[in-house]
Scaffold this motif. Sequence first.
Motif, PDB file in Angstrom:
ATOM      1  N   ILE A   1      34.078  44.533  47.776  1.00  0.00           N
ATOM      2  CA  ILE A   1      34.797  45.006  48.906  1.00  0.00           C
ATOM      3  C   ILE A   1      35.633  46.278  48.562  1.00  0.00           C
ATOM      4  CG2 ILE A   1      36.453  44.942  50.493  1.00  0.00           C
ATOM      5  CD1 ILE A   1      35.554  41.986  50.953  1.00  0.00           C
ATOM      6  N   LEU A   2      36.277  46.304  47.288  1.00  0.00           N
ATOM      7  CA  LEU A   2      36.885  47.483  46.806  1.00  0.00           C
ATOM      8  C   LEU A   2      35.960  48.510  46.583  1.00  0.00           C
ATOM      9  CD1 LEU A   2      40.049  46.382  44.855  1.00  0.00           C
ATOM     10  CD2 LEU A   2      39.888  47.445  47.096  1.00  0.00           C
ATOM     11  N   VAL A   3      35.190  48.198  45.815  1.00  0.00           N
ATOM     12  CA  VAL A   3      34.078  49.209  45.275  1.00  0.00           C
ATOM     13  C   VAL A   3      33.463  49.999  46.429  1.00  0.00           C
ATOM     14  CG1 VAL A   3      32.149  49.893  44.118  1.00  0.00           C
ATOM     15  CG2 VAL A   3      33.824  48.274  43.023  1.00  0.00           C
ATOM     16  N   LEU A   4      32.752  49.322  47.391  1.00  0.00           N
ATOM     17  CA  LEU A   4      32.087  49.647  48.259  1.00  0.00           C
ATOM     18  C   LEU A   4      33.074  50.124  49.334  1.00  0.00           C
ATOM     19  CD1 LEU A   4      29.646  46.496  48.827  1.00  0.00           C
ATOM     20  CD2 LEU A   4      29.208  48.979  47.939  1.00  0.00           C
ATOM     21  N   CYS A   5      34.085  49.743  49.757  1.00  0.00           N
ATOM     22  CA  CYS A   5      35.139  50.551  50.727  1.00  0.00           C
ATOM     23  C   CYS A   5      35.232  51.965  50.234  1.00  0.00           C
ATOM     24  CB  CYS A   5      36.344  49.756  50.424  1.00  0.00           C
ATOM     25  SG  CYS A   5      36.770  48.965  52.302  1.00  0.00           S
ATOM     26  N   MET A   6      35.625  52.062  49.143  1.00  0.00           N
ATOM     27  CA  MET A   6      36.009  53.580  48.534  1.00  0.00           C
ATOM     28  C   MET A   6      34.727  54.344  48.628  1.00  0.00           C
ATOM     29  SD  MET A   6      38.763  53.725  47.296  1.00  0.00           S
ATOM     30  CE  MET A   6      39.478  52.699  48.541  1.00  0.00           C
ATOM     31  N   GLN A   7      33.644  53.887  48.595  1.00  0.00           N
ATOM     32  CA  GLN A   7      32.272  54.677  48.829  1.00  0.00           C
ATOM     33  C   GLN A   7      31.940  54.995  50.212  1.00  0.00           C
ATOM     34  OE1 GLN A   7      28.456  54.485  46.990  1.00  0.00           O
ATOM     35  NE2 GLN A   7      29.404  53.744  45.150  1.00  0.00           N
TER      36      GLN A   7
END
Lengths: 256, 291, 307
Positions: free
Chosen positions: C286-292
Amino acid sequence: MSLLEISGLSIAFAGLRALEDVSFEVRENEIFGLIGPNGAGKSTLLNCVSRLYTPTRGEIRYRGESLLGRQIHELPGLGIRRTFQNLELFRDASVRENVILGAAFRYRAGAGADLLRLPSSARGEREAGRRADELLATLGLREHAATRVSALPYGIQKSVEMARALASEPKLLLLDEPAAGMNPEESRRVGATIRALREQGITVVLVEHDMRLVMSVCERIVVLDHGEKICEGDPARVRADPPVIAAYLGEETEDA
Amino acid sequence: MDVALQLVVSGLALGSIYALLALSLVIINKATDVVNFSQGEMAMLGTFACLALLAATGIPLVLLMVLAFPLGFAFGAIVERLAIRPLASGPPINALIATIGLWLVFHHLAGWIWGYDPYRFPSLFSPEPVTLLGARISQNSLGTLGVSLGVMAALYLFFEHTRLGIGMRAASLNRRAAQLMGVNVGRISMTAWGLASGIGVVAGMLVAPVTFLDFEMMVIVLLKAFAGAILGGFNSLPGAVIGCLVIGVVENLFSAYISNAFKDAFAFGIIVLVLMFRPAGLFTRITGTKV
Amino acid sequence: MRIGPKAALLSAGVLALALAPLGLSHYGHFILATTLVYALVALSLNVLLGMAGQISIGHAGFWALGAYGSAIAMQTFGVPFILAIFVGGIVAGAFGALVALPALRVSGHYLAIATLAFALVVQQVLFEWESVTGGRQGLAVPRPSLFGVELVNDFAYYYFLLALFLACAWLTRNLRFSLTGRSLMALRMSAVAAQSAGISRARHIIFAFALSAFLAGVSGACYGSLIGRLSTETFSLTASLSFLTMAVIGGLGSEAGALLGGAFLALAPEVLRELKDAQMVVYGLILVLCMQFLPNGLASLFSSRKR
């Protein structure tokens, strides 16, 4: 009456001497020019005065008091503001917000009042807003007030930066290449603005590359080359000075 | 006196493990101005993958060691391309948060796949200790120390004297300018991440025989590596190594003479103190940003 | 009296929150209460990360200080509940101001490490200090009571927490639109420009850390009274990272985002129960995808804010 006094200012970065024993005075209410070929140390000097850098040797006095003991954010309270060569705007904020932020330190009521939304907090916001609106009108930025600065053309951005610097009614204004990237017409307008500022009692120190602007607007000029002062005087004197000509000629040959 | 010497030498060995991971951190930071929080977890995951490979194929350990680097390299390159590259032009804090997310993913992925119990990992070296500077040291530790210094020397040469290495440094200082000069910043990022990850997996394979392989293996190691890198000045390769060796020795001495329970807290206390008083590390001087 | 669309939406939202527990089971009340506890932490990160742009992966440390500070105040010193929560917040806030000091000199990854180090030290010290905190045994926390009346179940506690959350949300919202809050955001956008415009970085960062830590401490205090028992295991790196995840996915720019984040963290273990071990993997993704794809969190899907 000297407002700003630079004496024996020297600074080095990793062994590279950027300024070497520079001394001069800026008198109250004058338009003072600081020029020199690229890399002469003009912006560096400005950065020392505005306390972004700390010199290795020398002294900077404002109204007789040393600035070296001061931190960056204390200078606006003393009446000193500056603009930046490469623009340091709050890019995601609107024009009006940028200018308000330039006055925030003066009008804010304090963290406690702001958290609790006390009347003093709202009052501070109103007054900062009022000041901003004044400046937007003066500098012809009213139509852009709500626009994000990053979306605006370069020339307008420069005006915003100027407005922000003027928001706290400074006594000493340090301008770092305000005419950079401008056409002659825009430069002329910058010159007119600077003269208008002087009429209001503001002292202006102008770092600039645009010779026409400098010669037309500055009363006294200091020329730096390779970190050292090589000339000081009025435009006529500086223009005719052989070392100055040589320094700029040298720059031309480098560019060629 | 003998005991102290022993502590110092084994502290150096400990520190050299931190040093390898610290080198990985510094590589990515030097090339991309991003710090990879998940470096340790990537190393751990890679080591698990190697163990799985070993169990599945029974290839000789030496061959596994040789394959570890390219496998790690590929892993790092893929992660960079998918998770980090898209964030390159945004605020740096976004990339930072992404690497924190990656930490979570890799850390718990290992636990999920391989469970939480520790595994034995075979060592390249024989268990016979040798004598160094008058103290006993395991061959594995000596090997780790040697590899650390060797990698550091190689990287130093790479960053100072090769075209790619210099390009990487340029790219980290000013991405846009480097791009305009024809430097392929994307490829540089990928290479940096690949290099770092490769070194990380090698580090993991040197640590695992000593500490046993489990999903927690690299957590504290990463933090100590950070401590060492910060101590040595984050952008300096030799600084990072020296800093980590210092951390290893000091940690060992503290643990033996003062308190074993608080030795981690002590190391972290050092981090905070250094950050407060000399954030550029003990060996570098901070240069301000140019405006 | 004309009510603008924003006020209407706000009223509807508050009404929804007020009515939420009705008809739910005891466990539902617990989840709602937990949502608000976490939402307070999200609020604290809104201030620190959203407004000031300072990263913390050690907020569990402040959470712990608030929890233990409050519990000990009640147990050992007989401090009444509401005051004890405040005490917890103050203790955490004081440490927040301390942590701000290294933060003044460094940023980004350095700061993250410093906050991480801080949280680990707190956790370790609390663990070792058995006489005060119960160490491995843990610490019992008395049920919350208001003015002598004990809040026996989570239904009643929920309404207290709701009032507390709304009060804190009011504070942070005021901050966001005030000159102090906007100065803080200016520092985030360009520290050089902000300082050159008279905004003191030190003062604002210390304030941001102190306030953020205070809110996290208040949340921790409430958490202790909700669960009834404290154990140092809870205040781990995983907790800190969960907080970060929740704040990011909810949205760092609004109080509604904090609520969404809190709901996420309260519900995720339920929803992801099947995946058990992979739950944290999902958080990380979630963190990784949210940032993108969603750098401003879920709340940004509902608003088209332009300042």
